[in-house]
Motif scaffolding. Structure first.
Motif, PDB file in Angstrom:
ATOM      1  N   LEU A 135      -7.825 -27.607 -25.713  1.00 14.29           N
ATOM      2  CA  LEU A 135      -7.044 -26.395 -26.416  1.00 14.29           C
ATOM      3  C   LEU A 135      -8.094 -25.215 -26.015  1.00 14.29           C
ATOM      4  N   ARG A 136      -9.212 -25.049 -25.523  1.00 15.71           N
ATOM      5  CA  ARG A 136     -10.124 -24.142 -25.048  1.00 15.71           C
ATOM      6  C   ARG A 136      -9.514 -23.951 -23.694  1.00 15.71           C
ATOM      7  N   LEU A 137      -9.271 -24.712 -22.781  1.00 20.40           N
ATOM      8  CA  LEU A 137      -8.825 -24.796 -21.329  1.00 20.40           C
ATOM      9  C   LEU A 137      -7.399 -24.078 -21.501  1.00 20.40           C
ATOM     10  N   ILE A 138      -6.514 -24.531 -22.115  1.00 17.23           N
ATOM     11  CA  ILE A 138      -5.069 -23.831 -22.209  1.00 17.23           C
ATOM     12  C   ILE A 138      -5.064 -22.389 -22.798  1.00 17.23           C
ATOM     13  N   ALA A 139      -5.937 -22.374 -23.638  1.00 17.46           N
ATOM     14  CA  ALA A 139      -6.016 -20.929 -24.285  1.00 17.46           C
ATOM     15  C   ALA A 139      -6.698 -19.842 -23.394  1.00 17.46           C
ATOM     16  N   SER A 140      -7.454 -20.401 -22.648  1.00 21.61           N
ATOM     17  CA  SER A 140      -8.308 -19.276 -21.409  1.00 21.61           C
ATOM     18  C   SER A 140      -7.000 -18.624 -20.916  1.00 21.61           C
ATOM     19  N   LEU A 141      -5.894 -19.216 -20.418  1.00 26.85           N
ATOM     20  CA  LEU A 141      -4.827 -18.562 -19.842  1.00 26.85           C
ATOM     21  C   LEU A 141      -5.482 -18.105 -18.259  1.00 26.85           C
ATOM     22  N   GLY A 142      -6.052 -19.170 -17.783  1.00 26.63           N
ATOM     23  CA  GLY A 142      -6.617 -18.932 -16.444  1.00 26.63           C
ATOM     24  C   GLY A 142      -7.509 -17.694 -16.583  1.00 26.63           C
ATOM     25  N   GLY A 143      -8.098 -17.321 -17.424  1.00 27.48           N
ATOM     26  CA  GLY A 143      -9.314 -16.504 -17.478  1.00 27.48           C
ATOM     27  C   GLY A 143      -8.812 -15.195 -18.313  1.00 27.48           C
ATOM     28  N   LEU A 144      -7.543 -15.123 -18.636  1.00 28.79           N
ATOM     29  CA  LEU A 144      -7.086 -13.766 -19.121  1.00 28.79           C
ATOM     30  C   LEU A 144      -7.296 -13.785 -20.635  1.00 28.79           C
ATOM     31  N   GLY A 145      -7.712 -14.951 -21.220  1.00 33.59           N
ATOM     32  CA  GLY A 145      -8.234 -14.839 -22.661  1.00 33.59           C
ATOM     33  C   GLY A 145      -9.504 -14.334 -22.752  1.00 33.59           C
ATOM     34  N   THR A 146     -10.277 -14.262 -21.587  1.00 34.51           N
ATOM     35  CA  THR A 146     -11.690 -13.672 -21.882  1.00 34.51           C
ATOM     36  C   THR A 146     -11.603 -12.304 -21.972  1.00 34.51           C
ATOM     37  N   LEU A 147     -10.317 -11.645 -21.606  1.00 33.84           N
ATOM     38  CA  LEU A 147     -10.219 -10.070 -21.876  1.00 33.84           C
ATOM     39  C   LEU A 147     -10.502  -9.694 -23.196  1.00 33.84           C
ATOM     40  N   LEU A 148     -10.190 -10.544 -24.163  1.00 32.74           N
ATOM     41  CA  LEU A 148     -10.453 -10.257 -25.593  1.00 32.74           C
ATOM     42  C   LEU A 148     -11.962  -9.842 -25.903  1.00 32.74           C
ATOM     43  N   VAL A 149     -12.895 -10.231 -25.139  1.00 36.39           N
ATOM     44  CA  VAL A 149     -14.123  -9.998 -25.316  1.00 36.39           C
ATOM     45  C   VAL A 149     -14.391  -8.562 -25.130  1.00 36.39           C
ATOM     46  N   LEU A 150     -13.815  -7.911 -24.191  1.00 40.52           N
ATOM     47  CA  LEU A 150     -13.733  -6.219 -24.014  1.00 40.52           C
ATOM     48  C   LEU A 150     -13.184  -5.611 -25.260  1.00 40.52           C
ATOM     49  N   LEU A 151     -12.022  -6.214 -25.938  1.00 40.49           N
ATOM     50  CA  LEU A 151     -11.767  -5.568 -27.243  1.00 40.49           C
ATOM     51  C   LEU A 151     -12.718  -5.800 -28.606  1.00 40.49           C
ATOM     52  N   ASP A 152     -13.182  -7.061 -28.493  1.00 32.59           N
ATOM     53  CA  ASP A 152     -13.862  -7.575 -29.578  1.00 32.59           C
ATOM     54  C   ASP A 152     -15.646  -7.126 -29.150  1.00 32.59           C
ATOM     55  N   LYS A 156     -17.933 -10.623 -29.563  1.00 33.05           N
ATOM     56  CA  LYS A 156     -17.658 -10.872 -28.365  1.00 33.05           C
ATOM     57  C   LYS A 156     -17.068 -12.412 -28.304  1.00 33.05           C
ATOM     58  N   GLN A 157     -15.978 -12.698 -28.764  1.00 33.79           N
ATOM     59  CA  GLN A 157     -15.280 -13.651 -28.810  1.00 33.79           C
ATOM     60  C   GLN A 157     -13.849 -13.717 -28.053  1.00 33.79           C
ATOM     61  N   SER A 158     -13.798 -14.631 -26.947  1.00 32.75           N
ATOM     62  CA  SER A 158     -12.658 -14.783 -26.371  1.00 32.75           C
ATOM     63  C   SER A 158     -11.472 -15.325 -27.006  1.00 32.75           C
ATOM     64  N   LEU A 159     -10.274 -15.259 -26.472  1.00 31.94           N
ATOM     65  CA  LEU A 159      -9.118 -15.996 -27.138  1.00 31.94           C
ATOM     66  C   LEU A 159      -9.365 -17.487 -27.482  1.00 31.94           C
ATOM     67  N   GLN A 160     -10.022 -18.134 -26.199  1.00 32.09           N
ATOM     68  CA  GLN A 160     -10.215 -19.476 -26.250  1.00 32.09           C
ATOM     69  C   GLN A 160     -11.592 -19.834 -27.054  1.00 32.09           C
ATOM     70  N   ASP A 161     -12.358 -18.964 -27.296  1.00 33.62           N
ATOM     71  CA  ASP A 161     -13.375 -19.297 -28.316  1.00 33.62           C
ATOM     72  C   ASP A 161     -12.843 -19.220 -29.566  1.00 33.62           C
ATOM     73  N   ARG A 162     -12.242 -18.315 -29.869  1.00 30.28           N
ATOM     74  CA  ARG A 162     -11.505 -18.296 -31.431  1.00 30.28           C
ATOM     75  C   ARG A 162     -10.740 -19.448 -31.727  1.00 30.28           C
ATOM     76  N   LEU A 163      -9.696 -19.863 -30.844  1.00 33.25           N
ATOM     77  CA  LEU A 163      -9.059 -20.854 -31.260  1.00 33.25           C
ATOM     78  C   LEU A 163      -9.572 -22.398 -31.238  1.00 33.25           C
ATOM     79  N   ALA A 164     -10.453 -22.383 -30.347  1.00 31.75           N
ATOM     80  CA  ALA A 164     -11.276 -23.810 -30.135  1.00 31.75           C
ATOM     81  C   ALA A 164     -12.451 -23.789 -30.984  1.00 31.75           C
ATOM     82  N   GLN A 165     -12.665 -22.868 -31.881  1.00 30.77           N
ATOM     83  CA  GLN A 165     -13.870 -22.559 -32.466  1.00 30.77           C
ATOM     84  C   GLN A 165     -15.256 -22.782 -31.920  1.00 30.77           C
ATOM     85  N   THR A 166     -15.216 -22.092 -30.916  1.00 30.00           N
ATOM     86  CA  THR A 166     -16.396 -22.538 -30.034  1.00 30.00           C
ATOM     87  C   THR A 166     -17.109 -20.742 -29.572  1.00 30.00           C
TER      88      THR A 166
END
Length: 181
Positions: A135-152, A156-166
């Motif tokens: 789930l974390r790998l898919i939710a990372s969207l090839g690294g684009l999920g990490t852009l959420l860290v800039l907004l949060d 400092k949680q990325s999309l993949q961190d939020r969805l995979a609870q990591t």
């Protein structure tokens, strides 16, 4: 003797847990640096995987184990056939995904994360299993999920961190020196 070993291990686990609690979540720049490093390694993994499959296909086509489908040379067929192109792309994709999943499962870090002293931890009481890693790998969207860290900025949680609870934490040099690979 056994009690001392158990007590020592328990103390190490408790100290490690306390150190992790004191660690801060990784910011965008450090994550980006690790992603660039990992992209280079993943590219090499993908190239090696593609080379192995292409060599197997060429040998199979040259020896008549697979049909050339009217083409004179295997490279012509491999370059034109949608089926063979798709097969190669899926093969490479599985190897690249396997690279990330294997390292995340074995030590919580890829090579780039280890170089930049980052590690994945669970935000729940459950260990990070294969399902959450996929789930974390898919939710990372090839690294684009990490852009959420800039907004949060606060969490400092990325999309993949939020969805995979990591969460991805910065480690000290001592915390990063483990031998779980």
């Amino acid at each position: 003797m056994v009690k001392k070993v158990k007590n020592t291990k328990t103390k190490q686990i408790n100290q490690s847990s306390q150190q992790v609690e004191q660690s801060a979540r990784a910011g965008f720049v450090r994550r980006l640096a690790a992603m660039i490093y990992d992209a280079l390694v993943a590219t090499a993994v993908g190239m090696c995987a593609a080379m192995v499959l292409i060599v197997v296909l060429v040998v199979s086509l040259k020896n008549g184990w697979l049909d050339l489908q009217g083409y004179n040379e295997p490279n012509e067929l491999l370059g034109e056939s949608v089926m063979y192109k798709t097969l190669i792309q899926v093969w490479v994709g599985l190897w690249v995904a396997g690279f990330f999943l294997w390292f995340w499962k074995r030590g919580g870090q890829t090579l780039g994360m280890r170089a930049w002293r980052l590690r994945i931890y669970s935000t729940t009481d459950e260990p990070v299993g294969w399902g959450r890693l996929v789930l974390r790998l898919i939710a990372s969207l090839g690294g684009l999920g990490t852009l959420l860290v800039l907004l949060d900025v606060k969490n400092k949680q990325s999309l993949q961190d939020r969805l995979a609870q990591t969460e991805v934490l910065k480690l000290t040099k001592e915390q990063n020196n483990h031998k779980s690979w």
